[in-house]
Design a protein around this motif. Structure first.
Motif, PDB file in Angstrom:
ATOM      1  N   HIS A   1      31.756  39.878  11.645  1.00  0.00           N
ATOM      2  CA  HIS A   1      33.062  39.585  12.246  1.00  0.00           C
ATOM      3  C   HIS A   1      33.310  40.429  13.498  1.00  0.00           C
ATOM      4  N   ARG A   2      32.829  41.653  13.498  1.00  0.00           N
ATOM      5  CA  ARG A   2      33.021  42.510  14.667  1.00  0.00           C
ATOM      6  C   ARG A   2      32.217  41.982  15.861  1.00  0.00           C
ATOM      7  N   ILE A   3      30.996  41.512  15.613  1.00  0.00           N
ATOM      8  CA  ILE A   3      30.178  40.935  16.687  1.00  0.00           C
ATOM      9  C   ILE A   3      30.884  39.716  17.281  1.00  0.00           C
ATOM     10  N   ILE A   4      31.431  38.890  16.416  1.00  0.00           N
ATOM     11  CA  ILE A   4      32.154  37.707  16.890  1.00  0.00           C
ATOM     12  C   ILE A   4      33.396  38.120  17.672  1.00  0.00           C
ATOM     13  N   GLU A   5      34.066  39.134  17.227  1.00  0.00           N
ATOM     14  CA  GLU A   5      35.248  39.640  17.939  1.00  0.00           C
ATOM     15  C   GLU A   5      34.872  40.075  19.363  1.00  0.00           C
ATOM     16  N   ILE A   6      33.757  40.777  19.490  1.00  0.00           N
ATOM     17  CA  ILE A   6      33.286  41.228  20.805  1.00  0.00           C
ATOM     18  C   ILE A   6      32.922  40.027  21.671  1.00  0.00           C
ATOM     19  N   ALA A   7      32.250  39.044  21.059  1.00  0.00           N
ATOM     20  CA  ALA A   7      31.867  37.848  21.809  1.00  0.00           C
ATOM     21  C   ALA A   7      33.092  37.069  22.283  1.00  0.00           C
ATOM     22  N   LYS A   8      34.064  36.895  21.411  1.00  0.00           N
ATOM     23  CA  LYS A   8      35.284  36.168  21.784  1.00  0.00           C
ATOM     24  C   LYS A   8      36.026  36.876  22.912  1.00  0.00           C
ATOM     25  N   LYS A   9      36.117  38.162  22.794  1.00  0.00           N
ATOM     26  CA  LYS A   9      36.832  38.956  23.796  1.00  0.00           C
ATOM     27  C   LYS A   9      36.246  38.767  25.187  1.00  0.00           C
ATOM     28  N   ASN A  10      34.927  38.570  25.244  1.00  0.00           N
ATOM     29  CA  ASN A  10      34.234  38.454  26.524  1.00  0.00           C
ATOM     30  C   ASN A  10      33.747  37.033  26.825  1.00  0.00           C
ATOM     31  N   ASP A  11      34.150  36.068  25.977  1.00  0.00           N
ATOM     32  CA  ASP A  11      33.786  34.658  26.141  1.00  0.00           C
ATOM     33  C   ASP A  11      32.261  34.488  26.248  1.00  0.00           C
ATOM     34  N   LEU A  12      31.550  35.027  25.257  1.00  0.00           N
ATOM     35  CA  LEU A  12      30.090  35.005  25.260  1.00  0.00           C
ATOM     36  C   LEU A  12      29.549  34.082  24.170  1.00  0.00           C
ATOM     37  N   TYR A  13      28.364  33.577  24.396  1.00  0.00           N
ATOM     38  CA  TYR A  13      27.638  32.895  23.335  1.00  0.00           C
ATOM     39  C   TYR A  13      27.005  33.941  22.417  1.00  0.00           C
ATOM     40  N   VAL A  14      26.899  33.596  21.140  1.00  0.00           N
ATOM     41  CA  VAL A  14      26.102  34.371  20.193  1.00  0.00           C
ATOM     42  C   VAL A  14      24.966  33.477  19.725  1.00  0.00           C
ATOM     43  N   PHE A  15      23.737  33.905  19.990  1.00  0.00           N
ATOM     44  CA  PHE A  15      22.573  33.204  19.451  1.00  0.00           C
ATOM     45  C   PHE A  15      22.101  34.011  18.248  1.00  0.00           C
ATOM     46  N   SER A  16      22.227  33.429  17.061  1.00  0.00           N
ATOM     47  CA  SER A  16      21.984  34.154  15.817  1.00  0.00           C
ATOM     48  C   SER A  16      20.766  33.598  15.089  1.00  0.00           C
ATOM     49  N   ASP A  17      19.707  34.409  15.043  1.00  0.00           N
ATOM     50  CA  ASP A  17      18.493  34.056  14.310  1.00  0.00           C
ATOM     51  C   ASP A  17      18.731  34.358  12.831  1.00  0.00           C
ATOM     52  N   GLU A  18      18.852  33.292  12.028  1.00  0.00           N
ATOM     53  CA  GLU A  18      19.163  33.409  10.603  1.00  0.00           C
ATOM     54  C   GLU A  18      18.041  32.848   9.730  1.00  0.00           C
ATOM     55  N   VAL A  19      16.788  32.981  10.208  1.00  0.00           N
ATOM     56  CA  VAL A  19      15.670  32.309   9.539  1.00  0.00           C
ATOM     57  C   VAL A  19      15.369  32.878   8.151  1.00  0.00           C
ATOM     58  N   TYR A  20      15.894  34.083   7.846  1.00  0.00           N
ATOM     59  CA  TYR A  20      15.699  34.659   6.509  1.00  0.00           C
ATOM     60  C   TYR A  20      16.939  34.512   5.645  1.00  0.00           C
ATOM     61  N   HIS A  21      17.880  33.685   6.087  1.00  0.00           N
ATOM     62  CA  HIS A  21      19.080  33.448   5.288  1.00  0.00           C
ATOM     63  C   HIS A  21      18.685  32.906   3.908  1.00  0.00           C
ATOM     64  N   GLY A  22      19.313  33.458   2.884  1.00  0.00           N
ATOM     65  CA  GLY A  22      18.986  33.094   1.511  1.00  0.00           C
ATOM     66  C   GLY A  22      18.168  34.153   0.806  1.00  0.00           C
ATOM     67  N   LEU A  23      17.627  35.095   1.577  1.00  0.00           N
ATOM     68  CA  LEU A  23      16.807  36.170   1.008  1.00  0.00           C
ATOM     69  C   LEU A  23      17.521  37.520   1.114  1.00  0.00           C
ATOM     70  N   GLU A  24      18.838  37.520   0.910  1.00  0.00           N
ATOM     71  CA  GLU A  24      19.615  38.757   0.917  1.00  0.00           C
ATOM     72  C   GLU A  24      19.422  39.442  -0.433  1.00  0.00           C
ATOM     73  N   LEU A  25      18.859  40.630  -0.421  1.00  0.00           N
ATOM     74  CA  LEU A  25      18.455  41.270  -1.669  1.00  0.00           C
ATOM     75  C   LEU A  25      19.624  41.777  -2.501  1.00  0.00           C
ATOM     76  N   ASP A  26      20.797  41.916  -1.893  1.00  0.00           N
ATOM     77  CA  ASP A  26      21.969  42.314  -2.680  1.00  0.00           C
ATOM     78  C   ASP A  26      22.666  41.117  -3.311  1.00  0.00           C
ATOM     79  N   GLY A  27      22.183  39.915  -3.027  1.00  0.00           N
ATOM     80  CA  GLY A  27      22.748  38.707  -3.621  1.00  0.00           C
ATOM     81  C   GLY A  27      24.060  38.250  -3.019  1.00  0.00           C
ATOM     82  N   VAL A  28      24.523  38.931  -1.983  1.00  0.00           N
ATOM     83  CA  VAL A  28      25.799  38.582  -1.349  1.00  0.00           C
ATOM     84  C   VAL A  28      25.569  37.513  -0.287  1.00  0.00           C
ATOM     85  N   LYS A  29      26.291  36.405  -0.386  1.00  0.00           N
ATOM     86  CA  LYS A  29      26.170  35.336   0.598  1.00  0.00           C
ATOM     87  C   LYS A  29      27.093  35.615   1.773  1.00  0.00           C
ATOM     88  N   ARG A  30      26.509  35.994   2.878  1.00  0.00           N
ATOM     89  CA  ARG A  30      27.293  36.313   4.073  1.00  0.00           C
ATOM     90  C   ARG A  30      27.572  35.049   4.869  1.00  0.00           C
TER      91      ARG A  30
END
Length: 373
Positions: free
Chosen positions: A173-202
């Motif tokens: 959320h903080r990264i998005i806040e910074i991006a919004k403030k400066n009207d920037l794109y965020v390119f997010s590489d999420e290719v390991y999504h689903g393999l979070e070892l704490d089991g928390v779905k972000r």
């Protein structure tokens, strides 16, 4: 546009299919076509009846519908399917950035996430993942300070390759806040999504921010690198249109059999990922025991997500030379830090394969033979 040699791919091209002990691979355990088709009743008949003509440029409606289920707010028409993850990275950077633009890129990371933009002529600021007592950390104040008047994109990767670092929901959320403030794109590489070892779905970036572009692929968490199916998801119509038109100059469309098989895999994605998570968890227990035996030789920062980790080795010899000797003398493949554009004494280890225990055993044999322990 002149792009640097892709260091990891050059290394893998030379060694991946000849080295007997692959201890640095970044994908999860795969399976054959028959095993995948067995997940879905009637799939074999449908597969043999797959039409081998052209497919739709953004991907088949059925595949995009399955992909959209991975997100909370992304629709079928906000997804563009590509050949793996490399094609959308290349196309996005090429068409969304211009010479003289500035990008902030998480580092270390997959080389193309910053090198393609550099080849376009962009100024790159590396937002570094740093070692900490708890493993790895990022400084969000540093990210904010790195923004310039000509910044266009923040490029991030979590779970991270090679460190296994994983953003907290606060950091997302903080990264998005910074991006919004400066009207920037965020390119997010999420290719390991689903393999979070704490089991928390972000949350995924494309769900939270209209100018975010989320990248994913069948290769990593699902283990289907041979399908060559990846995608981006975005609500930003301008980026969607530009990347779609860029695809006209690369693959145009995807393989029909691959799209069909990817659709089947995603229908049973939770089951497949859980199978791979069991392998990953078991391998990390083995790794825990190994690194605990040799605390003076290694600095072990247990990954928090994904199938890889990045570990310091306390030797006088350069880690690059060590890894070359290791593969030549023992047939064990590790990636040295130089592959990730750093001179630190780190190597990348992969935990996603069933062969991990055997490969690690050969590595242990080597360090004992060389009297490093």
């Amino acid at each position: 546009m002149k792009v640097n040699d892709f260091k990891s791919e050059v290394f893998f091209e030379k060694h991946e299919f000849s080295a007997p002990y692959l201890l640095s691979l970044s994908d999860a355990e795969s399976m054959n076509i028959g095993e995948l088709l067995d997940y879905e009743p009637g799939a074999r008949e449908f597969f043999f009846n797959t039409w081998l003509g052209y497919t739709e440029v953004p991907g088949s409606p059925e595949l995009r519908a399955e992909i959209s289920k991975l997100y909370k707010t992304i629709g079928t028409n906000q997804i563009i399917v590509h050949a793996g993850a490399e094609e959308p990275i290349f196309n996005f950077m090429r068409v969304m950035l211009e010479k003289g633009d500035h990008m902030v890129a998480m580092f270390p990371a997959y080389q193309s996430l910053y090198d393609v933009a550099a080849a376009v002529g962009c100024d790159i600021t590396r937002w570094e993942i740093k070692p900490s007592q708890d493993g790895w950390m990022v400084d969000l104040d540093e990210l904010e300070k790195a923004i310039k008047p000509n910044t266009k994109v923040i490029c991030v990767n979590s779970p991270n390759n090679p460190t296994g670092y994983l953003f907290s929901e606060y950091e997302i959320h903080r990264i998005i806040e910074i991006a919004k403030k400066n009207d920037l794109y965020v390119f997010s590489d999420e290719v390991y999504h689903g393999l979070e070892l704490d089991g928390v779905k972000r949350p995924l970036f494309a769900d939270l921010y209209d100018k975010a572009v989320s990248l994913n692929v069948m290769s990593k968490a699902y283990g289907f690198a041979g399908l060559r199916i990846g995608w981006i998801a975005t609500k930003d119509g301008y980026a969607y249109d530009k990347v779609t038109k860029a695809k006209h100059y690369t693959t145009v469309c995807n393989s029909a059999p691959s799209e069909f098989l990817a659709t089947i895999a995603l229908k049973h994605g939770e089951q497949i990922i859980e199978k791979n998570m069991k392998i990953l968890r078991n391998n990390l227990v083995i790794a825990d025991r190994f690194f605990a035996k040799y605390p003076k030789l290694f600095e072990y920062k247990r990954p928090k997500g994904g199938t890889i980790g990045f570990f310091r080795m306390n030797i006088e010899q350069s880690i690059d030379d060590f890894c070359v000797q290791l593969i030549n003398e023992k047939g064990v493949l590790l990636l040295s830090a130089c592959i990730f554009d750093t001179e630190e004494q780190y190597f990348r280890m992969g935990f996603g394969r069933k062969s991990f225990k055997e490969c690690l055993g050969k590595f242990e044999e080597y360090i004992i033979e060389k009297k490093l322990v």
